[in-house]
Write a protein that holds these residues in place. Structure first.
Motif, short mmCIF file in Angstrom:
data_model
loop_
_atom_site.label_atom_id
_atom_site.label_comp_id
_atom_site.label_asym_id
_atom_site.label_seq_id
_atom_site.Cartn_x
_atom_site.Cartn_y
_atom_site.Cartn_z
N LYS A 166 13.40 -2.09 8.20
CA LYS A 166 12.21 -2.61 8.89
C LYS A 166 11.70 -1.59 9.91
N ALA A 167 12.63 -0.99 10.66
CA ALA A 167 12.22 -0.01 11.67
C ALA A 167 11.44 1.12 11.00
N LEU A 168 11.96 1.63 9.88
CA LEU A 168 11.27 2.76 9.23
C LEU A 168 9.95 2.31 8.59
N MET A 169 9.93 1.09 8.03
CA MET A 169 8.67 0.61 7.43
C MET A 169 7.60 0.48 8.52
N ASP A 170 7.99 -0.05 9.70
CA ASP A 170 7.02 -0.19 10.81
C ASP A 170 6.47 1.18 11.19
N THR A 171 7.37 2.16 11.25
CA THR A 171 6.94 3.52 11.60
C THR A 171 5.94 4.05 10.57
N LEU A 172 6.29 3.89 9.30
CA LEU A 172 5.41 4.42 8.24
C LEU A 172 4.06 3.70 8.27
N ASP A 173 4.09 2.38 8.54
CA ASP A 173 2.83 1.63 8.67
C ASP A 173 1.97 2.25 9.77
N GLN A 174 2.60 2.47 10.91
CA GLN A 174 1.83 3.02 12.04
C GLN A 174 1.36 4.44 11.80
N ALA A 175 2.14 5.19 11.02
CA ALA A 175 1.77 6.58 10.74
C ALA A 175 0.76 6.68 9.60
N GLY A 176 0.45 5.55 8.97
CA GLY A 176 -0.52 5.56 7.88
C GLY A 176 0.04 6.14 6.58
N ILE A 177 1.37 6.02 6.40
CA ILE A 177 1.99 6.53 5.18
C ILE A 177 2.27 5.35 4.24
N LYS A 178 1.74 5.43 3.03
CA LYS A 178 1.94 4.33 2.06
C LYS A 178 3.31 4.46 1.42
N TYR A 179 3.94 3.31 1.14
CA TYR A 179 5.29 3.37 0.56
C TYR A 179 5.54 2.15 -0.30
N TYR A 180 6.63 2.22 -1.07
CA TYR A 180 7.07 1.10 -1.90
C TYR A 180 8.24 0.44 -1.18
N LYS A 181 8.12 -0.84 -0.90
CA LYS A 181 9.18 -1.54 -0.17
C LYS A 181 10.45 -1.59 -1.03
N PRO A 182 11.54 -1.00 -0.56
CA PRO A 182 12.74 -0.99 -1.41
C PRO A 182 13.46 -2.33 -1.43
N GLN A 183 14.00 -2.68 -2.58
CA GLN A 183 14.82 -3.92 -2.70
C GLN A 183 16.29 -3.61 -2.47
N GLY A 184 16.63 -2.32 -2.52
CA GLY A 184 18.03 -1.94 -2.34
C GLY A 184 18.14 -0.46 -2.01
#
Ligand code: GLN
Length: 393
Positions: free
Chosen positions: A299-317
């Motif tokens: 979650k911490a890294l996803m929040d960072t990427l969201d704020q940095a404007g970097i698109k990503y695929y949410k990992p399931q594992g």
């Protein structure tokens, strides 16, 4: 192709690990290292204690080549229970120097020159070189975003009478995909139809999110004799430097794997195998806690990427986030990665390490979140400046 200098021709068919190179770049540029997949936090105290005790108790010579008997028993108990497989500790387990050696010993044991091996793309970088060193020919099948599933027609087209094995990695590095039972049943169906072995790297088996569950290919009906399950202490118990892994397979396959393993490394580190018994006997709460801590880091890294404007695929594992950088204005993954490590101060792995040359790798990079909160915070502070840096050069 002819020989250049003294190196064998096959060596020119693959390059040095980019993942490990990125760790060296991180050190050189004093960047926060979100590249190589290893935790930067301590291993469980009881494991460290058990390793020290084993050395003090003089467990310092070679173990039985295919693994300390007590450790194999502990693996068989834990893995049978978690994976739903019947495992005989005497005949069905070989303990190796990490999952990498388990994979290499397996591949060398089962492939002849000219055999074909199906590898899903994107792939973890070890699989290709392991095949090339055995003289086998990799055939790739795409995992397609956003859910990283495969097209059954494409898979079916990759199987033929030269196919000897298919490599599966679930939970998946780098995408974070967790193969569903249904997907694995489709693969298992083709394996049985063509008499093909499934070599399955399940090293992230306990790092699962959002209710995802791990299915072991070896537990599927008809796959008992056709599966080699590769695993290790590295990721589940945060001891990547111990180099203790194992391969689970039926006795007939083990005979071949054990021969290769014996001549490659003789045995895995003896005292650390003893400590591995403590690892295998960890209570269920340990695994729950492991997954929930990783969910916080994700979650911490996803929040960072969201704020940095970097698109990503949410990992399931697993503990990586695979990001799409194609909208960020860089020519490719290498240019982005270099900018990130030198100017922003964060090291990541370029996507091209997970694809064949000229493939979709140039649009991707991989972030690792197996890091302490303060490391992720340091990366956050740097990454959120990424967009600002770019728009105000
Ligand atoms: N499996 C880890 C990763 O993908 C470490 C691999 C390595 O050191 N090459 O980063």
């Amino acid at each position: 192709m002819s020989k250049e200098g003294h190196a064998a021709v096959k060596i020119s068919q693959f390059s040095e690990s980019v993942i490990r190179e990125m760790s060296r770049m991180a050190a050189k540029y004093k960047a926060v290292n979100l590249a190589q997949g290893l935790p930067d936090f301590p291993a469980p105290a009881e494991l460290k204690e058990a390793a020290c005790q084993a050395i003090a108790a003089d467990i310092n010579q070679y173990s039985i080549t295919w693994g300390d008997r007590l450790f194999r028993q502990a693996i068989a108990e834990k893995a049978s229970d978690y994976l739903g497989m019947k495992i005989d500790p005497e005949t069905d387990i070989t303990v190796t120097c990490g999952a990498s050696e388990a994979m290499m010993s397996t591949i060398m044991a089962i492939l002849d020159p000219g055999d074909e091996v199906i590898i899903f793309e994107p792939f973890y970088e070890n699989y290709g070189p392991a095949c090339i060193l055995s003289g086998a020919i990799p055939r790739h099948v795409s995992l397609n975003p956003p859910d990283w599933s495969f097209d059954e027609k494409e898979l079916a087209g990759a199987f033929n009478n030269r196919t000897a094995a298919i490599i599966i990695n679930t939970p998946n590095n780098p995408t974070g995909k967790v193969f569903s039972r249904q997907e694995l049943e489709v693969i298992a169906g083709y394996c049985q139809k063509f008499g093909v072995l499934a070599v399955t790297d399940e090293i992230y088996e306990h790092i699962l999110f959002d209710g995802a569950s791990h299915v072991a290919t070896g537990s599927l009906p008809g796959m008992e004799q056709l599966t080699v399950t590769v695993n290790s202490l590295s990721k589940t118990y945060s001891v990547t430097g111990w180099r203790v892994g194992y391969a689970i397979a039926c006795a007939e396959l083990q005979e071949a794997i054990r021969k290769v393993h014996d001549f490659l490394t003789i045995a895995a580190p003896a005292p650390l195998q003893r400590a591995g018994i403590v690892a295998m006997q960890m209570p269920t709460a340990y695994y729950r806690e492991l997954a929930s801590k990783y969910a916080e880091r994700r979650k911490a890294l996803m929040d960072t990427l969201d704020q940095a404007g970097i698109k990503y695929y949410k990992p399931q594992g697993a503990y990586y986030i695979f990001a799409d950088i194609s909208n960020l204005g860089f020519a490719n993954d290498l240019e982005f990665t270099e900018h990130l490590v030198k100017e922003v101060g964060v090291a990541v792995v370029p996507g091209s390490s997970f694809y064949r040359a000229g493939g979709a790798g140039s649009a991707h990079v991989r972030f690792c979140f197996a890091r302490r909160p303060e490391t992720l915070q340091a990366a956050h502070t740097r990454l959120i400046k990424l967009t600002n840096n770019r728009s105000c050069p």
